[in-house]
Write an enzyme that holds these catalytic residues in place. Structure first.
Site: not given
Length: 168
Positions: A46, A51, A92-93, A134-135, A138
């Site tokens: 994701g 991000q 997480c990225l 999660h996204e 963000h």
């Protein structure tokens, strides 16, 4: 298409609250394609626009086994359907190399728009439900490290800051 730079914790831009997507045009379509390419290149599941330093309420996700079924969520909203909670390890990225347990609702309803602005609803389960939550965090300026202890969060922050200072 182009790869986008993924911001990493503790970059303050990750705390920016995203604004609604209002124009479903060619520029948005290019951004979506670039985000999907970036997601695949980074081997993630994701990616939120925040991000990649674009502060629009836009998320791309692909939890498919073959990595060929990307989902687009513009202006997503979540409703928790019951009190069931699930604890799972998240990464997480934007927080590369770290995985910590996070507790999230198991059953949600998500309402969003697709890349053309058409509204849809989804009742995701498992990894997709976790990923959407999660996204969406963000988009609201929140990271998964906000769910862990201050001590652990500071340790992760210190390690990533040290990595950022070292030459590539």
């Amino acid at each position: 298409m182009a790869l986008l730079k993924i911001l990493e914790f503790p970059d303050p831009r990750l705390r920016t609250i995203a604004k609604p997507v209002t124009d479903f045009d060619a520029q948005l379509s290019r951004l979506i394609d670039d985000m999907i390419e970036t997601l695949y290149e980074a081997d993630g599941v994701g990616l939120a626009a925040t991000q990649v330093d674009v502060h629009k309420r836009l998320v791309v996700i692909d939890t498919s086994e073959d990595r060929n079924d990307p989902l687009v969520f513009a202006n997503p909203e979540i409703t928790v359907l019951d009190g069931g909670m699930h604890e799972g390890r998240e990464g997480c990225l934007s927080v590369p190399g770290f995985y910590e347990p996070v507790i999230r609702p198991e059953h949600i309803l998500v309402r969003a728009q697709d890349r053309r602005g058409k509204a849809f609803e989804l009742r995701p389960e498992g990894l997709l439900a976790v990923c959407i939550q999660h996204e969406l965090d963000h988009l609201n300026g929140k990271l998964f490290v906000d769910y862990i202890s201050v001590l652990k969060r500071q340790r992760i922050r210190s390690k990533l800051e040290k990595q950022h200072r070292q030459p590539a």
